[in-house]
Design an enzyme around this catalytic site. Structure first.
Site, short mmCIF file in Angstrom:
data_model
loop_
_atom_site.label_atom_id
_atom_site.label_comp_id
_atom_site.label_asym_id
_atom_site.label_seq_id
_atom_site.Cartn_x
_atom_site.Cartn_y
_atom_site.Cartn_z
N HIS A 36 2.66 1.77 -4.06
CA HIS A 36 3.47 2.84 -4.65
C HIS A 36 3.21 4.19 -3.98
CE1 HIS A 36 5.41 0.54 -7.87
NE2 HIS A 36 4.30 -0.17 -7.87
N ALA A 123 7.23 -13.65 -6.06
CA ALA A 123 5.78 -13.63 -5.89
C ALA A 123 5.30 -12.30 -5.30
CB ALA A 123 5.33 -14.79 -5.01
N SER A 126 8.10 -10.02 -0.94
CA SER A 126 9.28 -9.36 -0.42
C SER A 126 10.25 -10.26 0.35
CB SER A 126 8.88 -8.16 0.42
OG SER A 126 9.87 -7.20 0.28
N SER A 128 13.22 -10.28 -0.29
CA SER A 128 14.45 -9.50 -0.11
C SER A 128 14.39 -8.70 1.20
CB SER A 128 14.71 -8.59 -1.30
OG SER A 128 13.64 -7.73 -1.50
N ASP A 172 8.35 -2.47 2.74
CA ASP A 172 8.63 -3.90 2.86
C ASP A 172 9.44 -4.21 4.11
OD1 ASP A 172 7.41 -3.80 0.46
OD2 ASP A 172 9.14 -4.36 -0.73
C1 GLA Z 1 7.94 -2.70 -3.73
C2 GLA Z 1 8.80 -1.74 -2.91
C3 GLA Z 1 7.97 -1.03 -1.85
C4 GLA Z 1 6.70 -0.42 -2.43
C5 GLA Z 1 5.96 -1.44 -3.30
C6 GLA Z 1 4.79 -0.82 -4.02
O1 GLA Z 1 7.51 -3.76 -2.93
O2 GLA Z 1 9.86 -2.40 -2.31
O3 GLA Z 1 8.75 -0.05 -1.20
O4 GLA Z 1 6.98 0.77 -3.14
O5 GLA Z 1 6.82 -2.04 -4.27
O6 GLA Z 1 3.84 -0.40 -3.13
#
Ligand code: GLA
Length: 385
Positions: A36, A123, A126, A128, A172
């Site tokens: 975050h 999970a 990412s 996506s 991500d």
């Molecule tokens: C998700 C978001 C990222 C990042 C994380 C937390 O994966 O897509 O951009 O903010 O949460 O670190």
């Protein structure tokens, strides 16, 4: 590389479209530390991983986009210049990519696409971003657009903002595209400068433990966290006008406005400011081969995410807490956006089996859920196969 899956996808493509496809692998990601922090213009330390989404693609002359999800057996079709979004939810990520590339002024043709992968959905690895990055590279290649890597990461992020509704940071998509085998990459999310570090971990490895829960709060709470951070910055700016993001702020500056913000906003901001310094410390620890220090930072990160940023959940807290009793684990924390998904733990390689056999029954007994494990090695980012 999941060769078997790639072969199946290629075969399916040939069966449907009868031509040789362009093949692409787009991986998921893990994040070692710096959670975050990306949308607060701070630092992150991700790697691309082995689970990936594979794409088989070819151009079409009739302006249609024909998307086939191999894993779900679903199909979606739209015109490349169609303004209405397709009704299939899963297609929004991909439709978004086609629209944003065109909004940027590029002319692209319709295409066929069969995609499928082994990135576990929900999970926190990412899937996506892998979907967005892979399709973006495919379109760039099929139309000779030569999109540069950072531009592709930004297109993926925009698709998530505008077509999915999650105001995510850049981490991500960046990780899925810029990943490098055996390396993590520290990204400065303000300047977008990045630096690779070799992962030399002696006899330690990272393991992911999938809690197999995904609480529905995830995307709404994500956007709320962003707003809370923005509220903190606004308050700090009244006294320190040159502060543009939490990246620029110090704890002292935050303390100077404590009376003007809610306790919640204070905690959110404090976590982010501290997490940013943890990323720097973690990089130094890695460079000095100080894995004990690195592990402690993981625990501190989790504590902040759980108590101050409040994006953990009882399942993740439980998994992390259990590892504190295991002397072969140096650190552990929840990973990604939160409210479910995986924990990331730094574990002595030869104790992996022992860990699994201890944690799985404990977790099952407590929550009635079978957790899953994934080895978390660093692999190359999105590329043609
Ligand atoms: C998700 C978001 C990222 C990042 C994380 C937390 O994966 O897509 O951009 O903010 O949460 O670190």
């Amino acid at each position: 590389m999941n060769k078997q899956l790639l072969e199946k996808i290629t075969e399916k493509f040939k069966e449907l479209y009868g031509v040789e496809p362009l093949l692409i692998r787009a991986p998921g990601r893990i994040n070692l530390i710096g959670e975050h922090t990306d949308y607060n213009e701070g630092y992150v330390l991700p790697c691309a991983v082995s689970p990936a989404i594979y794409f088989a693609m070819s151009n079409r002359e009739d302006g249609k986009v024909c998307l086939n999800s191999y894993d779900y057996g679903s199909y979606c079709e739209f015109k490349i210049d169609q303004k209405d979004r397709p009704k299939e939810q899963w297609a929004s990520y991909l439709y978004g990519i086609t629209q944003i590339i065109q909004e940027k002024g590029y002319k692209i043709s319709g295409f066929n696409c069969v995609f499928g992968g082994d990135v576990p959905v929900g999970a926190g690895m990412s899937s996506s971003a892998a979907l967005e990055s892979g399709l973006c590279l495919g379109i760039s290649q099929l139309n000779n657009l030569n999109l540069d890597k950072m531009e592709m990461a930004k297109i993926g992020q925009r698709s998530e903002h505008e077509y999915v509704g999650v105001k995510c940071g850049i981490m991500d998509q960046f990780a899925s595209i810029f990943g490098k085998q055996n390396h993590c990459v520290r990204l400065d999310c303000r300047s977008l400068k990045y630096e690779y570090s070799k992962l030399e971990m002696k006899d330690y490895i990272f393991v992911l433990t999938d809690s197999k829960v995904k609480h529905s709060l995830a995307s709404s709470e994500y956007n709320t966290r962003r707003e809370e951070c923005a509220a903190g910055v606004k308050a700090i700016q009244t006294k320190f006008p040159n502060i543009n993001s939490l990246r620029d702020a110090t704890i002292e500056q935050l303390n100077a406005v404590v009376g003007e913000i809610t306790d919640t906003v204070y905690n959110r901001c404090k976590y982010v400011i501290e997490e940013d310094s943890r990323v720097i410390e973690a990089c130094n620890a890695l460079n000095n081969n100080d894995l004990v220090k690195f592990g402690n930072l993981l625990y501190l990160s989790h504590n902040g995410l759980s108590k101050m940023y409040e994006v953990s959940c009882k399942e993740l807290d439980f998994l992390v807490d259990q590892t504190k009793k295991m002397d072969y684990i140096l650190g552990s924390r929840m990973m990604g956006g939160g409210f479910g998904g995986c924990t990331l733990s730094l574990i002595k390689a030869d104790k992996l089996q022992e860990y699994k056999s201890v944690i799985a029954p404990l977790y099952k007994e407590k929550f009635g859920i079978e957790c899953k494990f994934y080895a978390a090695t660093a692999e190359d980012g999105t590329a043609l196969v």
